[in-house]
Design an enzyme around this catalytic site. Structure first.
Site, PDB file in Angstrom:
ATOM      1  N   TYR A  75      16.752  19.394 -19.708  1.00  0.00           N
ATOM      2  CA  TYR A  75      16.462  20.828 -19.748  1.00  0.00           C
ATOM      3  C   TYR A  75      15.377  21.185 -18.732  1.00  0.00           C
ATOM      4  O   TYR A  75      15.531  22.128 -17.945  1.00  0.00           O
ATOM      5  CB  TYR A  75      16.025  21.215 -21.154  1.00  0.00           C
ATOM      6  N   ALA A 127      14.442  19.627 -16.051  1.00  0.00           N
ATOM      7  CA  ALA A 127      14.889  19.451 -14.669  1.00  0.00           C
ATOM      8  C   ALA A 127      15.711  20.645 -14.201  1.00  0.00           C
ATOM      9  O   ALA A 127      15.555  21.108 -13.061  1.00  0.00           O
ATOM     10  CB  ALA A 127      15.712  18.166 -14.546  1.00  0.00           C
TER      11      ALA A 127
END
Length: 248
Positions: free
Chosen positions: A150, A152
């Protein structure tokens, strides 16, 4: 002739598309844009959620599509020329690095990042001069957080926003992002219903509350309006001050 602020927030001659519009931040943004007068296309993979959210809203048209599938997005939007595009579709898998499987990683990437690309790929060529693109990022793009897939994707949205601001600026298209702090939505409402989870976050937030989807929608309306006509390539952190104090 005086231009009043209320006129600058009048979207009655505008069209908008909002993804992830069946719930949470996407729904709040779509409904506020519609309330401001825009003709809104609310796009989501959740057909039942769309029907429930907009059954009584005349100027919202619903479109069912998974943003991870470019062909379905293209079929849903055709060659419509939107004045406002708001990318809000998202999924979260609450796993750390050791628990995150390749399938988990790929699913989050496909919706949260590739999904944004797919929507813009389909509609940006048709957007007129003076239009606005708004991308929902996250406070996790700014702070070390515990869910790598999430976080990233949200960091990548910041980079994509900056790049597109430069690419689309000569066409008069503004591209900005909003990074919500802790906002109570369908992704986390059960989690934050437990005081054990909610209380520490509230105690770290200078404004002493969790956020609501409407807090993000209000900023999105501003970013879509002529009030923000000289803002592009920027990210606005809407977090009640959490980012200034918190260490997750």
């Amino acid at each position: 002739m005086t231009t009043y602020t209320t006129n600058l927030l009048d979207f009655s001659s505008k069209s908008a598309i909002v993804t992830g519009a069946a719930s949470g931040i996407g729904r709040a943004c779509a409904r506020l844009l519609a309330h401001a007068g825009a003709e809104v296309v609310a796009l989501d993979a959740d057909a039942a959620g769309l029907e429930k959210s907009y059954a009584e809203v005349d100027n919202v048209t619903t479109a069912v599509a998974d943003v991870a599938d470019l062909s379905r997005v293209q079929a849903a939007v055709g060659t419509m020329a939107f004045d406002v595009a708001l990318n809000a579709a998202g999924v979260m898998i609450r796993k750390d690095l050791t628990e995150t499987s390749p399938d988990d990683w790929n699913r989050v990437i496909s919706v949260n990042l590739t999904g944004y690309f797919n929507v813009l790929k389909a509609i940006a060529p048709h957007m007129p001069d003076g239009s606005a693109i708004i991308q929902i990022a996250s406070i996790t793009a700014h702070l070390g957080y515990r869910y790598p897939a999430y976080s990233a994707t949200k960091g990548a949205i910041l980079a994509l926003t900056r790049q597109l601001a430069r690419e689309l600026g000569p066409r008069g298209i503004r591209v900005n992002s909003i990074s919500p702090g802790v906002i109570v939505t369908g992704l986390n409402d059960t989690y934050f219903a437990d005081p054990e989870h909610a209380t520490p976050t509230i105690s770290q937030t200078p404004l002493s509350r969790l956020g609501a989807p409407e807090d993000i929608a209000n900023v999105a309306l501003f970013m879509a309006s002529p009030l923000a006509s000289f803002i592009t390539g920027e990210d606005i952190l809407v977090d009640g001050g959490l980012g200034s104090t918190a260490h997750f």
